[in-house]
Design a protein around this motif. Structure first.
Motif, short mmCIF file in Angstrom:
data_model
loop_
_atom_site.label_atom_id
_atom_site.label_comp_id
_atom_site.label_asym_id
_atom_site.label_seq_id
_atom_site.Cartn_x
_atom_site.Cartn_y
_atom_site.Cartn_z
N GLU A 88 1.22 -2.75 16.17
CA GLU A 88 -0.11 -3.29 15.93
C GLU A 88 -0.81 -2.50 14.82
OE1 GLU A 88 -2.42 -2.75 19.47
OE2 GLU A 88 -1.75 -0.69 19.75
N LEU A 89 -1.75 -3.18 14.18
CA LEU A 89 -2.56 -2.54 13.14
C LEU A 89 -3.87 -2.09 13.74
CD1 LEU A 89 -2.67 -1.89 10.09
CD2 LEU A 89 -3.88 -4.06 9.78
N LEU A 146 0.83 -1.20 0.00
CA LEU A 146 0.00 0.00 0.00
C LEU A 146 0.87 1.26 0.00
CD1 LEU A 146 -2.82 -0.83 2.59
CD2 LEU A 146 -2.85 -1.14 0.11
N VAL A 147 0.26 2.38 -0.36
CA VAL A 147 0.93 3.67 -0.29
C VAL A 147 0.89 4.17 1.15
CG1 VAL A 147 0.86 6.09 -1.01
CG2 VAL A 147 0.42 4.27 -2.67
N LEU A 148 2.04 4.53 1.69
CA LEU A 148 2.08 5.15 3.01
C LEU A 148 1.64 6.60 2.88
CD1 LEU A 148 2.82 5.06 6.03
CD2 LEU A 148 5.14 5.71 5.38
N ASP A 149 0.49 6.90 3.45
CA ASP A 149 -0.05 8.26 3.33
C ASP A 149 0.78 9.26 4.13
OD1 ASP A 149 -2.17 10.19 2.60
OD2 ASP A 149 -2.56 10.18 4.75
N ARG A 150 1.10 8.90 5.37
CA ARG A 150 1.91 9.81 6.20
C ARG A 150 2.45 9.07 7.41
NH1 ARG A 150 -3.36 10.81 7.60
NH2 ARG A 150 -3.82 10.97 9.84
N ALA A 151 3.52 9.61 7.96
CA ALA A 151 4.07 9.16 9.24
C ALA A 151 3.99 10.34 10.20
CB ALA A 151 5.51 8.69 9.08
N GLU A 152 3.47 10.10 11.38
CA GLU A 152 3.36 11.17 12.37
C GLU A 152 3.59 10.62 13.76
OE1 GLU A 152 -0.49 12.90 13.21
OE2 GLU A 152 -1.45 11.36 11.99
N ALA A 153 3.94 11.51 14.67
CA ALA A 153 4.17 11.13 16.06
C ALA A 153 3.23 11.90 16.96
CB ALA A 153 5.62 11.42 16.46
N TYR A 154 2.85 11.23 18.03
CA TYR A 154 2.09 11.87 19.11
C TYR A 154 2.70 11.37 20.40
CZ TYR A 154 -1.89 14.15 21.36
OH TYR A 154 -2.67 15.00 22.10
N GLY A 155 3.41 12.25 21.11
CA GLY A 155 4.10 11.82 22.31
C GLY A 155 5.11 10.74 21.98
N LYS A 156 5.00 9.61 22.66
CA LYS A 156 5.92 8.49 22.46
C LYS A 156 5.36 7.46 21.49
CE LYS A 156 7.93 9.10 27.06
NZ LYS A 156 8.31 8.45 28.34
N HIS A 157 4.35 7.85 20.73
CA HIS A 157 3.70 6.94 19.79
C HIS A 157 4.00 7.36 18.35
CE1 HIS A 157 1.07 5.21 23.00
NE2 HIS A 157 1.32 6.40 23.54
N ASP A 210 -8.03 3.38 5.92
CA ASP A 210 -8.39 3.00 7.28
C ASP A 210 -7.45 1.98 7.91
OD1 ASP A 210 -10.07 3.44 9.47
OD2 ASP A 210 -11.23 1.65 9.04
N ARG A 211 -6.16 2.10 7.64
CA ARG A 211 -5.20 1.18 8.25
C ARG A 211 -4.03 1.98 8.81
NH1 ARG A 211 -5.52 -3.52 3.54
NH2 ARG A 211 -7.58 -4.27 4.16
N VAL A 212 -3.81 1.81 10.10
CA VAL A 212 -2.79 2.58 10.81
C VAL A 212 -1.90 1.61 11.59
CG1 VAL A 212 -2.33 4.38 12.51
CG2 VAL A 212 -4.40 4.50 11.09
N VAL A 213 -0.60 1.63 11.31
CA VAL A 213 0.34 0.85 12.10
C VAL A 213 0.81 1.72 13.26
CG1 VAL A 213 2.57 -0.33 12.14
CG2 VAL A 213 1.08 -0.54 10.14
N HIS A 214 0.54 1.24 14.47
CA HIS A 214 0.89 1.97 15.69
C HIS A 214 2.10 1.31 16.33
CE1 HIS A 214 0.35 2.01 20.25
NE2 HIS A 214 0.80 3.20 19.94
N VAL A 215 3.12 2.13 16.63
CA VAL A 215 4.35 1.64 17.25
C VAL A 215 4.63 2.43 18.52
CG1 VAL A 215 6.86 1.40 17.03
CG2 VAL A 215 5.36 0.88 15.08
#
Length: 269
Positions: free
Chosen positions: A108-109, A42-53, A61-66
Motif C-alpha cells: 500500500e501507498l 520517482l527517485v527511491l530515497d531509501r529502503a528500510e525495514a522495521y520488524g516484519k515491515h 511524502d510517498r511511502v510504499v509499505h509491504v
C-alpha cells in the motif's frame, strides 16, 4: 512467515540496487495500480525495514509499505526483465535489476505521517540502532499472558517469529508458560541481547543458526540438521527428538495458532 532478519536483508539489497535513482514501478496484477502510478518514475530515497515491515520511501511524502505475511515473496531479476509471470502485485525496475512482489499481506501507498503512525504501534526492533528495549519491557511486564505468546506480539518486540521465539527461550532457560509480568529485568536484558545477536547473524548469513559454537555438529559429532528452513537450532521443529543438552525429548504444543517447542527439563525456570 518470514522473520525480521529477512526483511532487513531485503531492505539492504533494495537500498543497494535501487536507492538514489529513479525507478519504474507498476502493478502487473492490477491490485496496486493506483499506488504504483504515483511513485512510477520517482527517485527511491531509501529502503528500510522495521520488524516484519518493509518501506520504500520516495520523495515527496510517498511511502510504499509491504508486509509479506505468510505467502509474500520478492523475486530479484537482472534486467532486461521478461514479461511478468503469475500474480505480480508490484514490479520495481532499476538500472541493473528488478524485483517482483507476489502474494503479500499488504502492499500500500502511505504518507510519511501514516507510516510513522503504523510504526509507532510496533515494539522495538532488535535489528535497528534506534531500538529501545525498555519499551518492550514495560509492555511485557504489564501482561498476564505467557512470555511465549508475548514474544510473538509485534507490539512487544518487532520482527520476532516462531523460530527466534522458541530458541531464545531455550537459550535462557525460560519456561514458555511464564507470565510476562513475572520475568525479571535481568533476564529480559539477556533475552534481548540474544535476539540482537542472533537476528543480526541471520541478516549476515541468511540462515537462522541459534546454537552456540560449542553445540554445533562439527564440535559435538552429531549429524547436521536436515530441514528446509536451514540453520542449527535447539528445539524448533525438533519435537520428540532428544534435547541437545539433557536428552529429554523436546515437547510441543499449539499456542495462538502456532507450534511451540521447548525442553521440559532445561526450561523448568
Amino acid at each position: 512467515m518470514p522473520e525480521g532478519h529477512v526483511l532487513h536483508r531485503l531492505a539492504r539489497l533494495h537500498q543497494q540496487r535501487y536507492a538514489g535513482s529513479a525507478v519504474r514501478v507498476h502493478s502487473p496484477q492490477g491490485r496496486f495500480a493506483s499506488g504504483a502510478s504515483l511513485v512510477d518514475g520517482l527517485v527511491l530515497d531509501r529502503a528500510e525495514a522495521y520488524g516484519k515491515h518493509l518501506l520504500h520511501v520516495y520523495a515527496p511524502d510517498r511511502v510504499v509499505h509491504v508486509h509479506l505475511g505468510l505467502y509474500g515473496k520478492f523475486t530479484e531479476l537482472p534486467v532486461p526483465l521478461e514479461e511478468p509471470r503469475g500474480k505480480v502485485r508490484m514490479r520495481v525496475v532499476g538500472s541493473t535489476h528488478g524485483t517482483d512482489l507476489r502474494g503479500p499481506a499488504a502492499c500500500e501507498l502511505l504518507t510519511e505521517d501514516e507510516a510513522t503512525t503504523l510504526l509507532s504501534r510496533l515494539g522495538p526492533d532488535p535489528l535497528r540502532e534506534d531500538a529501545d528495549p525498555e519499551r518492550g519491557w514495560e509492555r511485557l511486564t504489564r501482561s498476564r499472558s505467557t512470555i511465549a505468546a508475548l514474544l510473538m506480539d509485534q507490539k512487544i518486540v518487532s520482527g520476532v517469529g516462531n523460530i527466534y521465539r522458541a530458541e531464545v527461550l531455550f537459550r535462557r532457560g525460560i519456561p514458555p508458560e511464564l507470565p510476562g509480568r513475572e520475568l525479571d529485568h535481568d533476564r529480559w536484558k539477556l533475552l534481548w541481547r540474544d535476539l540482537v545477536e542472533l537476528m543480526a547473524d541471520g541478516v549476515r548469513s541468511g540462515r537462522m543458526d541459534t546454537v552456540r559454537p560449542e553445540d554445533m555438529p562439527e564440535v559435538t559429532g552429531r549429524e547436521p540438521r536436515q530441514d528446509r528452513h536451514g540453520g542449527e537450532v535447539y528445539v524448533y521443529r525438533r519435537a520428540g527428538q532428544p534435547c541437545l543438552h539433557c536428552s529429554t525429548p523436546v515437547a510441543t504444543s499449539e499456542l495462538v495458532g502456532r507450534k511451540l517447542y521447548w525442553c521440559p527439563t532445561c526450561q523448568r525456570g
